[in-house]
Design an enzyme around this catalytic site. Structure first.
Site, mmCIF file in Angstrom:
data_model
loop_
_atom_site.group_PDB
_atom_site.id
_atom_site.type_symbol
_atom_site.label_atom_id
_atom_site.label_comp_id
_atom_site.label_asym_id
_atom_site.label_seq_id
_atom_site.Cartn_x
_atom_site.Cartn_y
_atom_site.Cartn_z
ATOM 1 N N ARG A 118 0.936 -1.085 0.127
ATOM 2 C CA ARG A 118 -0.043 0.026 -0.021
ATOM 3 C C ARG A 118 0.805 1.335 0.017
ATOM 4 O O ARG A 118 0.535 2.344 -0.572
ATOM 5 C CB ARG A 118 -1.109 0.014 1.318
ATOM 6 C CG ARG A 118 -2.104 -1.139 0.774
ATOM 7 C CD ARG A 118 -3.102 -0.944 2.117
ATOM 8 N NE ARG A 118 -4.383 -1.607 1.977
ATOM 9 C CZ ARG A 118 -5.315 -2.024 2.740
ATOM 10 N NH1 ARG A 118 -5.010 -2.109 3.852
ATOM 11 N NH2 ARG A 118 -6.215 -2.621 2.295
ATOM 12 N N LYS A 167 -12.875 -10.101 8.965
ATOM 13 C CA LYS A 167 -13.505 -9.164 9.330
ATOM 14 C C LYS A 167 -15.221 -9.435 9.031
ATOM 15 O O LYS A 167 -15.758 -9.011 8.061
ATOM 16 C CB LYS A 167 -13.412 -7.890 8.250
ATOM 17 C CG LYS A 167 -11.898 -7.116 8.782
ATOM 18 C CD LYS A 167 -11.729 -5.961 7.874
ATOM 19 C CE LYS A 167 -10.434 -5.262 8.294
ATOM 20 N NZ LYS A 167 -10.038 -4.164 7.349
ATOM 21 N N GLY A 192 -5.761 -6.187 1.817
ATOM 22 C CA GLY A 192 -4.359 -6.055 2.419
ATOM 23 C C GLY A 192 -3.810 -7.777 2.619
ATOM 24 O O GLY A 192 -2.701 -8.067 2.242
HETATM 25 N N1 LIG Z 1 -10.690 -19.190 10.692
HETATM 26 C C1 LIG Z 1 -9.996 -18.107 10.882
HETATM 27 N N2 LIG Z 1 -10.002 -17.450 12.110
HETATM 28 C C2 LIG Z 1 -9.361 -16.236 12.591
HETATM 29 N N3 LIG Z 1 -8.991 -15.678 11.715
HETATM 30 C C3 LIG Z 1 -8.802 -16.072 10.407
HETATM 31 C C4 LIG Z 1 -9.409 -17.387 9.810
HETATM 32 N N4 LIG Z 1 -9.309 -17.334 8.673
HETATM 33 C C5 LIG Z 1 -8.657 -16.144 8.287
HETATM 34 N N5 LIG Z 1 -8.350 -15.587 9.375
HETATM 35 C C6 LIG Z 1 -7.577 -14.119 9.269
HETATM 36 O O1 LIG Z 1 -8.056 -13.138 8.559
HETATM 37 C C7 LIG Z 1 -7.231 -11.970 8.380
HETATM 38 C C8 LIG Z 1 -7.526 -11.285 6.968
HETATM 39 O O2 LIG Z 1 -8.913 -10.923 6.936
HETATM 40 P P1 LIG Z 1 -9.769 -9.412 6.383
HETATM 41 O O3 LIG Z 1 -8.886 -8.272 6.811
HETATM 42 O O4 LIG Z 1 -10.988 -9.913 6.209
HETATM 43 O O5 LIG Z 1 -8.742 -9.808 4.752
HETATM 44 P P2 LIG Z 1 -8.415 -8.730 3.708
HETATM 45 O O6 LIG Z 1 -7.250 -8.162 4.598
HETATM 46 O O7 LIG Z 1 -7.802 -9.481 2.654
HETATM 47 O O8 LIG Z 1 -9.404 -7.831 3.576
HETATM 48 C C9 LIG Z 1 -5.873 -12.884 8.178
HETATM 49 O O9 LIG Z 1 -5.174 -12.096 9.129
HETATM 50 C C10 LIG Z 1 -6.243 -14.210 8.681
HETATM 51 O O10 LIG Z 1 -5.308 -14.684 9.627
HETATM 52 O O1 LIG Z 2 -7.502 -2.778 5.300
HETATM 53 C C1 LIG Z 2 -8.348 -2.098 4.917
HETATM 54 O O2 LIG Z 2 -9.690 -2.733 4.165
HETATM 55 P P1 LIG Z 2 -9.602 -4.320 3.825
HETATM 56 O O3 LIG Z 2 -8.901 -5.296 4.849
HETATM 57 O O4 LIG Z 2 -11.075 -4.902 3.551
HETATM 58 O O5 LIG Z 2 -8.805 -4.255 2.521
HETATM 59 C C2 LIG Z 2 -8.532 -0.888 4.789
HETATM 60 O O6 LIG Z 2 -7.401 0.135 5.273
HETATM 61 C C3 LIG Z 2 -9.636 -0.078 5.510
HETATM 62 O O7 LIG Z 2 -9.690 -0.479 6.789
HETATM 63 P P2 LIG Z 2 -11.223 -0.621 7.945
HETATM 64 O O8 LIG Z 2 -11.898 -1.926 7.383
HETATM 65 O O9 LIG Z 2 -10.528 -0.845 9.280
HETATM 66 O O10 LIG Z 2 -11.872 0.652 7.426
#
Ligand SMILES: Nc1ncnc2c1ncn2[C@@H]1O[C@H](COP(=O)(O)OP(=O)(O)O)[C@@H](O)[C@H]1O
Ligand SMILES: O=C(OP(=O)(O)O)[C@H](O)COP(=O)(O)O
Length: 480
Positions: free
Chosen positions: A115, A276, A432
């Site tokens: 990023r 998330k 990310g």
């Molecule tokens: N079964 C699980 N339990 C807890 N955490 C998980 C699980 N599967 C994946 N994760 C975690 O989810 C995190 C990424 O989630 P998220 O922020 O939603 O993805 P992105 O950053 O790609 O949008 C990673 O740090 C991973 O370790």
């Molecule tokens: O990591 C982010 O989103 P993403 O995990 O959905 O790619 C952005 O920085 C937004 O962060 P936020 O979901 O805490 O508003």
């Protein structure tokens, strides 16, 4: 390289890493290996008016093969930073909102700088035209001022990439920041402290936005990854700063994603995982309208299992989303969408890289154990389901891929998408951690598009307007 750096000691993070444990609750800082940025290379000068995504959607439905304005159609294009020349920028204070929410390990070392690198073209354009750049970002989801979420660790890498010494402020508003802005030379960059240290940021409080705006003469939003948030620094600030324009990264992401997801080649599959859950489970309802196949993995799945009456041990669950999960399963059935949940999972007796683990059916997670990856049967089912697709969008890892023991599902899906990409399937990876995962596997370069936004790209796919984009000035309509 990446995979080695991320293996047993996983990037040097102690096994009891607070960063890792925090990811179960609020996974906002991340910790993967440093890897080259792929799929985000673009010419800083290649500026063209930015089509707002609803307009681009309309153009697509007219059968246009690109997102260029159509003769006679009044477009709602957004003004781009590339439209601003030295005459507009020299000596001007420019507030740049970027998404510098990068993964840091427990030693505050950046473990994936994707990023940061993605934000560089816009900043370089501004400083090379004599602007004074006031750079703003959030990091993680801090509750008040929290030293571990300071942006200070980003300064050396930013300075290195820009070839100048970036100055860091200890706050993002106030007299000390004003003094630093006043002493900023043309071509200089001042990095403000984490804008989420103020609760007013996420509440989009106008008084706070006004204070941020008072630092600058004009505004550039290049934070695609945060464009789905209507926060003070992404939306509120535009009410006080004119012009408010799109940065090169925001423009590039929209140019690609709008076209790819507005009329995707079918069958169209979405893969949603990660942790998330509360932000992303709502997206699934819209995805049921858009996709032919929906595969769920990661921390997302246990809320669905629990909603079906299964025992989930100590896996990640959003209790207040159980009813929604039930509704979504019913809707998928009614619509005839293939919504696939893993049939087996890899469980662990603790959230740690050296946890004891075993593979069990999804219906047999014992008390005290947690699901941290999808199992081999699920990998096969998911891979088979993806075989006939023509477009795939993926956000959210299938498991806790930062721990080698629980990376198998994520790696298998990454490799499957790489294989499909080689056969001409459009493959889009957003978020990310998801991007960090495909980088770790070494297949990022073969994907069709690597997006810096997970939630943002899913909301685009839903057909939602992104507040951070909507708030920007419209370009003068172009007829071609
Ligand atoms: N079964 C699980 N339990 C807890 N955490 C998980 C699980 N599967 C994946 N994760 C975690 O989810 C995190 C990424 O989630 P998220 O922020 O939603 O993805 P992105 O950053 O790609 O949008 C990673 O740090 C991973 O370790
Ligand atoms: O990591 C982010 O989103 P993403 O995990 O959905 O790619 C952005 O920085 C937004 O962060 P936020 O979901 O805490 O508003």
């Amino acid at each position: 390289m990446a995979s080695t750096a991320a293996s047993p000691a996983f990037c040097g993070i102690p096994k009891t890493s607070t960063a890792v444990r925090a990811s179960l609750n609020a996974p906002t800082t991340r910790f993967l290996a440093k890897t080259p940025l792929r799929g985000l290379g673009f010419a800083a000068a290649a500026a063209k008016p930015l089509l707002s995504h609803h307009v681009a959607t309309k153009l697509r439905s007219f059968g246009s093969s690109s997102a260029k304005p159509v003769r006679g159609v009044a477009t709602m294009a957004k003004k781009s930073v590339g439209d601003l020349t030295a005459a507009d920028l020299k000596g001007k204070r420019v507030f740049v909102r970027a998404d510098l929410n990068v993964p840091l390990d427990d030693n505050q070392t950046i473990t994936d700088d994707t990023r940061i690198r993605a934000a560089i073209p816009t900043i370089k354009h501004l400083i090379s035209n004599g602007a004074k750049v006031i750079l703003s970002s959030h990091l993680g989801r801090p509750k008040g001022v929290t030293p571990k979420y300071s942006l200070a660790p980003l300064v050396p890498r930013l300075s290195e990439l820009l070839g100048i010494q970036v100055v860091k402020a200890d706050d993002c508003i106030g007299p000390e920041v004003e003094k630093l802005v006043a002493s900023l030379p043309e071509g200089g960059v001042l990095l403000l402290e984490n804008v989420r240290f103020y609760k007013e940021e996420e509440k989009n409080e106008p008084e706070f936005a006004k204070k941020l705006a008072s630092l600058a003469d004009l505004y550039v939003n290049d934070a695609f990854g945060t464009a789905h948030r209507a926060h003070a620094s992404t939306e509120g600030v535009t009410k006080f700063l004119k012009p408010s324009v799109a940065g090169f990264l925001l423009q590039k992401e929209l140019d690609y994603l709008v076209g790819a997801v507005s009329s995707p080649k079918r069958p169209f599959a979405a893969i949603v995982g990660g942790s998330k859950v509360s932000s992303k489970i709502g997206v699934i309802e819209s995805l049921l309208e858009k996709c032919d196949i929906l595969l769920l993995g990661g921390g997302m799945i246990f809320t669905f299992y629990k909603a079906q009456g299964l025992s989930v041990g100590s896996s990640l669950v959003e209790e207040d989303k159980l009813d929604l999960a039930t509704t979504l399963l019913e809707k998928a059935k009614a619509k005839g969408v293939s919504l696939l949940l893993p049939t087996d999972v890899v469980i662990a007796d603790k959230f740690a890289p050296d946890a004891n683990s075993k593979i069990v059916p999804a219906s047999a997670i014992p008390d005290g154990w947690m699901g941290l990856d999808i199992g081999p049967d699920s990998i096969k089912t998911f891979s088979d389901a993806l075989e006939t697709t023509k477009t795939v969008i993926w956000n959210g890892p299938m498991g806790v891929f930062e721990f080698d023991k629980f990376a198998v599902g994520t790696e298998a899906i990454a490799n499957k998408l790489a294989e499909l990409s080689g056969k001409g399937v459009t493959t889009i990876i957003g978020g990310g951690d998801s991007v960090a995962a495909v980088e770790k596997v070494g297949v990022a370069s073969v994907m069709s598009h690597i997006s810096t936004g997970g939630g943002a790209s899913l909301e685009l796919l839903e057909g939602k307007e992104l507040p951070g984009v909507l708030a920007l000035d419209e370009a003068i309509p172009v007829a071609v």
